[in-house]
Enzyme design. Structure first.
Site, PDB file in Angstrom:
ATOM      1  N   LYS A  18     104.315 -37.558  43.927  1.00  0.00           N
ATOM      2  CA  LYS A  18     103.139 -37.891  44.748  1.00  0.00           C
ATOM      3  C   LYS A  18     102.268 -38.932  44.033  1.00  0.00           C
ATOM      4  O   LYS A  18     101.905 -39.958  44.606  1.00  0.00           O
ATOM      5  CB  LYS A  18     102.302 -36.629  45.040  1.00  0.00           C
ATOM      6  CG  LYS A  18     103.073 -35.519  45.735  1.00  0.00           C
ATOM      7  CD  LYS A  18     102.201 -34.309  46.025  1.00  0.00           C
ATOM      8  CE  LYS A  18     101.668 -33.571  44.805  1.00  0.00           C
ATOM      9  NZ  LYS A  18     102.689 -32.921  43.952  1.00  0.00           N
ATOM     10  N   ARG A  93      96.186 -28.021  49.760  1.00  0.00           N
ATOM     11  CA  ARG A  93      97.271 -27.250  49.165  1.00  0.00           C
ATOM     12  C   ARG A  93      97.304 -25.835  49.716  1.00  0.00           C
ATOM     13  O   ARG A  93      98.140 -25.029  49.297  1.00  0.00           O
ATOM     14  CB  ARG A  93      97.005 -27.168  47.679  1.00  0.00           C
ATOM     15  CG  ARG A  93      98.108 -27.720  46.793  1.00  0.00           C
ATOM     16  CD  ARG A  93      97.580 -27.540  45.410  1.00  0.00           C
ATOM     17  NE  ARG A  93      98.444 -27.816  44.338  1.00  0.00           N
ATOM     18  CZ  ARG A  93      98.539 -28.990  43.719  1.00  0.00           C
ATOM     19  NH1 ARG A  93      97.929 -30.052  44.179  1.00  0.00           N
ATOM     20  NH2 ARG A  93      99.282 -29.090  42.657  1.00  0.00           N
ATOM     21  N   ARG A 132     107.657 -36.001  31.674  1.00  0.00           N
ATOM     22  CA  ARG A 132     106.480 -36.750  32.145  1.00  0.00           C
ATOM     23  C   ARG A 132     105.516 -37.021  30.987  1.00  0.00           C
ATOM     24  O   ARG A 132     105.255 -36.164  30.151  1.00  0.00           O
ATOM     25  CB  ARG A 132     105.742 -35.962  33.225  1.00  0.00           C
ATOM     26  CG  ARG A 132     104.406 -36.627  33.528  1.00  0.00           C
ATOM     27  CD  ARG A 132     103.743 -36.189  34.783  1.00  0.00           C
ATOM     28  NE  ARG A 132     103.693 -34.756  34.963  1.00  0.00           N
ATOM     29  CZ  ARG A 132     103.415 -34.190  36.116  1.00  0.00           C
ATOM     30  NH1 ARG A 132     103.204 -34.923  37.179  1.00  0.00           N
ATOM     31  NH2 ARG A 132     103.381 -32.881  36.216  1.00  0.00           N
ATOM     32  N   ARG A 165     100.994 -33.283  29.666  1.00  0.00           N
ATOM     33  CA  ARG A 165      99.995 -32.381  30.244  1.00  0.00           C
ATOM     34  C   ARG A 165     100.235 -30.950  29.769  1.00  0.00           C
ATOM     35  O   ARG A 165     101.371 -30.499  29.684  1.00  0.00           O
ATOM     36  CB  ARG A 165     100.097 -32.423  31.781  1.00  0.00           C
ATOM     37  CG  ARG A 165      99.217 -33.467  32.403  1.00  0.00           C
ATOM     38  CD  ARG A 165      99.508 -33.718  33.865  1.00  0.00           C
ATOM     39  NE  ARG A 165      99.609 -32.540  34.707  1.00  0.00           N
ATOM     40  CZ  ARG A 165      99.808 -32.594  36.036  1.00  0.00           C
ATOM     41  NH1 ARG A 165      99.901 -33.773  36.645  1.00  0.00           N
ATOM     42  NH2 ARG A 165      99.907 -31.506  36.747  1.00  0.00           N
ATOM     43  N   ARG A 176     103.962 -22.860  38.803  1.00  0.00           N
ATOM     44  CA  ARG A 176     103.446 -23.832  39.773  1.00  0.00           C
ATOM     45  C   ARG A 176     104.402 -23.980  40.958  1.00  0.00           C
ATOM     46  O   ARG A 176     103.978 -24.150  42.095  1.00  0.00           O
ATOM     47  CB  ARG A 176     103.218 -25.193  39.091  1.00  0.00           C
ATOM     48  CG  ARG A 176     101.937 -25.209  38.272  1.00  0.00           C
ATOM     49  CD  ARG A 176     101.888 -26.346  37.279  1.00  0.00           C
ATOM     50  NE  ARG A 176     102.055 -27.648  37.868  1.00  0.00           N
ATOM     51  CZ  ARG A 176     102.450 -28.734  37.199  1.00  0.00           C
ATOM     52  NH1 ARG A 176     102.707 -28.648  35.906  1.00  0.00           N
ATOM     53  NH2 ARG A 176     102.587 -29.877  37.806  1.00  0.00           N
TER      54      ARG A 176
HETATM   55  P1  AP5 Z   1     104.490 -37.470  39.453  1.00  0.00           P
HETATM   56  O1  AP5 Z   1     104.307 -38.685  40.270  1.00  0.00           O
HETATM   57  O2  AP5 Z   1     103.568 -37.216  38.308  1.00  0.00           O
HETATM   58  O3  AP5 Z   1     104.581 -36.183  40.403  1.00  0.00           O
HETATM   59  P2  AP5 Z   1     103.445 -35.403  41.219  1.00  0.00           P
HETATM   60  O4  AP5 Z   1     104.047 -35.047  42.536  1.00  0.00           O
HETATM   61  O5  AP5 Z   1     102.171 -36.167  41.204  1.00  0.00           O
HETATM   62  O6  AP5 Z   1     103.389 -34.097  40.332  1.00  0.00           O
HETATM   63  P3  AP5 Z   1     102.167 -33.247  39.779  1.00  0.00           P
HETATM   64  O7  AP5 Z   1     102.735 -32.337  38.721  1.00  0.00           O
HETATM   65  O8  AP5 Z   1     101.022 -34.133  39.397  1.00  0.00           O
HETATM   66  O9  AP5 Z   1     101.814 -32.417  40.997  1.00  0.00           O
HETATM   67  P4  AP5 Z   1     101.084 -31.120  41.008  1.00  0.00           P
HETATM   68  O10 AP5 Z   1     100.895 -31.046  42.450  1.00  0.00           O
HETATM   69  O11 AP5 Z   1     101.720 -29.949  40.403  1.00  0.00           O
HETATM   70  O12 AP5 Z   1      99.850 -31.370  39.997  1.00  0.00           O
HETATM   71  P5  AP5 Z   1      98.332 -31.726  40.262  1.00  0.00           P
HETATM   72  O13 AP5 Z   1      97.906 -32.651  39.209  1.00  0.00           O
HETATM   73  O14 AP5 Z   1      98.138 -32.096  41.690  1.00  0.00           O
HETATM   74  O15 AP5 Z   1     106.011 -37.483  38.921  1.00  0.00           O
HETATM   75  C1  AP5 Z   1     106.472 -36.495  38.019  1.00  0.00           C
HETATM   76  C2  AP5 Z   1     107.350 -37.135  36.927  1.00  0.00           C
HETATM   77  O16 AP5 Z   1     108.579 -37.587  37.516  1.00  0.00           O
HETATM   78  C3  AP5 Z   1     106.736 -38.375  36.274  1.00  0.00           C
HETATM   79  O17 AP5 Z   1     107.089 -38.405  34.921  1.00  0.00           O
HETATM   80  C4  AP5 Z   1     107.365 -39.569  37.043  1.00  0.00           C
HETATM   81  O18 AP5 Z   1     107.452 -40.725  36.231  1.00  0.00           O
HETATM   82  C5  AP5 Z   1     108.733 -39.002  37.411  1.00  0.00           C
HETATM   83  N1  AP5 Z   1     109.222 -39.436  38.715  1.00  0.00           N
HETATM   84  C6  AP5 Z   1     108.502 -39.588  39.869  1.00  0.00           C
HETATM   85  N2  AP5 Z   1     109.312 -39.952  40.885  1.00  0.00           N
HETATM   86  C7  AP5 Z   1     110.566 -40.002  40.362  1.00  0.00           C
HETATM   87  C8  AP5 Z   1     111.863 -40.329  40.921  1.00  0.00           C
HETATM   88  N3  AP5 Z   1     112.004 -40.654  42.214  1.00  0.00           N
HETATM   89  N4  AP5 Z   1     112.938 -40.275  40.099  1.00  0.00           N
HETATM   90  C9  AP5 Z   1     112.788 -39.934  38.786  1.00  0.00           C
HETATM   91  N5  AP5 Z   1     111.610 -39.645  38.206  1.00  0.00           N
HETATM   92  C10 AP5 Z   1     110.512 -39.674  38.984  1.00  0.00           C
HETATM   93  O19 AP5 Z   1      97.638 -30.313  40.053  1.00  0.00           O
HETATM   94  C11 AP5 Z   1      97.527 -29.717  38.784  1.00  0.00           C
HETATM   95  C12 AP5 Z   1      96.808 -28.383  38.915  1.00  0.00           C
HETATM   96  O20 AP5 Z   1      95.468 -28.599  39.405  1.00  0.00           O
HETATM   97  C13 AP5 Z   1      97.425 -27.393  39.914  1.00  0.00           C
HETATM   98  O21 AP5 Z   1      98.457 -26.626  39.338  1.00  0.00           O
HETATM   99  C14 AP5 Z   1      96.188 -26.531  40.283  1.00  0.00           C
HETATM  100  O22 AP5 Z   1      95.894 -25.610  39.258  1.00  0.00           O
HETATM  101  C15 AP5 Z   1      95.078 -27.555  40.312  1.00  0.00           C
HETATM  102  N6  AP5 Z   1      94.910 -28.140  41.666  1.00  0.00           N
HETATM  103  C16 AP5 Z   1      95.142 -29.444  42.016  1.00  0.00           C
HETATM  104  N7  AP5 Z   1      94.910 -29.611  43.324  1.00  0.00           N
HETATM  105  C17 AP5 Z   1      94.537 -28.411  43.817  1.00  0.00           C
HETATM  106  C18 AP5 Z   1      94.194 -27.943  45.120  1.00  0.00           C
HETATM  107  N8  AP5 Z   1      94.188 -28.772  46.177  1.00  0.00           N
HETATM  108  N9  AP5 Z   1      93.859 -26.640  45.258  1.00  0.00           N
HETATM  109  C19 AP5 Z   1      93.837 -25.817  44.208  1.00  0.00           C
HETATM  110  N10 AP5 Z   1      94.177 -26.164  42.952  1.00  0.00           N
HETATM  111  C20 AP5 Z   1      94.528 -27.468  42.758  1.00  0.00           C
HETATM  112 MG    MG Z   2     100.270 -35.817  40.328  1.00  0.00          MG
END
Ligand code: AP5
Ligand code: MG
Length: 219
Positions: A18, A93, A132, A165, A176
């Site tokens: 994402k 979410r 990552r 992270r 997660r």
């Molecule tokens: P990346 O682009 O970083 O993936 P992402 O989908 O952004 O993954 P996240 O881990 O950031 O999502 P998340 O939803 O768990 O975390 P968030 O920060 O939102 O890609 C991942 C890796 O793969 C990278 O190294 C990239 O280079 C590689 N990659 C990407 N595409 C690729 C491809 N096609 N092929 C190969 N490699 C690839 O949330 C963190 C925490 O915050 C949550 O756990 C929760 O505690 C809290 N939180 C956040 N939002 C909320 C909410 N709305 N409600 C409640 N709690 C929340």
């Molecule tokens: Mg992200």
């Protein structure tokens, strides 16, 4: 006449890409990238009260409570740069968050334009998370195999140090993923019901996913 605002909700499990895709598309779409995870990490960095509260949940892979999350994202969406719309990443979410977003948009006479759901098998996600690396200064994301910086451990954009992270530890990632399937995946049917859901194959090279998203967003 000013352009109609465009609200794009990027859905997808942890590490589905994402953030990577939103970062690539925000300039060409001329939309701000609003990522709830990044907003929480900003609060953590600034050692704010909200950051301290969110950390209790983030560190164990749980969702931060809806009231805190909704207030934080709505505040971000109320800033002037979001008048033209936004690419939402990681929010909503839960169904309660989705309903709060719908209500806020309806109040302003807007609605969600499209919800691409990035589909990637769980086993691929676990491998991606392990490699990552994130820039400590700007949050830009890299991967030790699939998305390398030009210089090891240094951000191409601003020279910031790359780090792993805390919530990317294997046991937190498994939690997660569980949380995603239980609390977030019901949004797929929620948005399908609204006629805005489009599935995108996230299990292909980064460029190919961007291309598929471009097609979806042009439609
Ligand atoms: P990346 O682009 O970083 O993936 P992402 O989908 O952004 O993954 P996240 O881990 O950031 O999502 P998340 O939803 O768990 O975390 P968030 O920060 O939102 O890609 C991942 C890796 O793969 C990278 O190294 C990239 O280079 C590689 N990659 C990407 N595409 C690729 C491809 N096609 N092929 C190969 N490699 C690839 O949330 C963190 C925490 O915050 C949550 O756990 C929760 O505690 C809290 N939180 C956040 N939002 C909320 C909410 N709305 N409600 C409640 N709690 C929340
Ligand atoms: Mg992200």
């Amino acid at each position: 006449m000013p352009k109609k605002p465009k609200y794009i909700v990027l859905l997808g499990p942890p590490a589905s890409g994402k953030g990577t895709q939103a970062t690539r598309l925000r300039e060409e779409l001329d939309l701000p990238h609003v990522a709830s995870g990044d907003l929480f990490r900003e609060h953590l960095k600034n050692e704010s009260e909200l950051g301290a509260k969110a950390k209790e949940y983030i560190d164990r892979g749980a969702l931060v409570p809806d009231d805190i999350t909704i207030a934080m994202v709505m505040d971000r969406l109320s800033r002037p740069d979001c008048e033209k719309g936004a690419i939402l990443d990681g929010f909503p979410r839960t169904i309660a968050q989705a309903e709060a977003l719908d209500a806020a948009l309806v109040e302003q006479g807007h609605k969600i334009s499209v919800t691409p759901s990035i589909v990637v098998p769980d086993e691929v996600l676990v491998e991606r998370v392990g490699g990552r690396r994130v820039c400590r200064m700007c949050g830009k994301t890299y991967h030790v195999r699939f998305n390398l910086p030009q210089e090891p451990d240094v951000c191409d954009r601003d020279g910031g140090e790359l780090y792993q992270r805390d919530d990317d530890k294997p046991e937190t990632v498994r939690e997660r993923l569980k949380v995603y399937w239980k609390q977030t995946s019901p949004l797929i049917e929620y948005y399908r019901g609204q006629g805005v859901l489009v599935e995108v194959n996230g299990d292909q090279p980064i460029d190919a996913v961007t291309e598929e998203l471009r097609t979806v967003l042009a439609g």
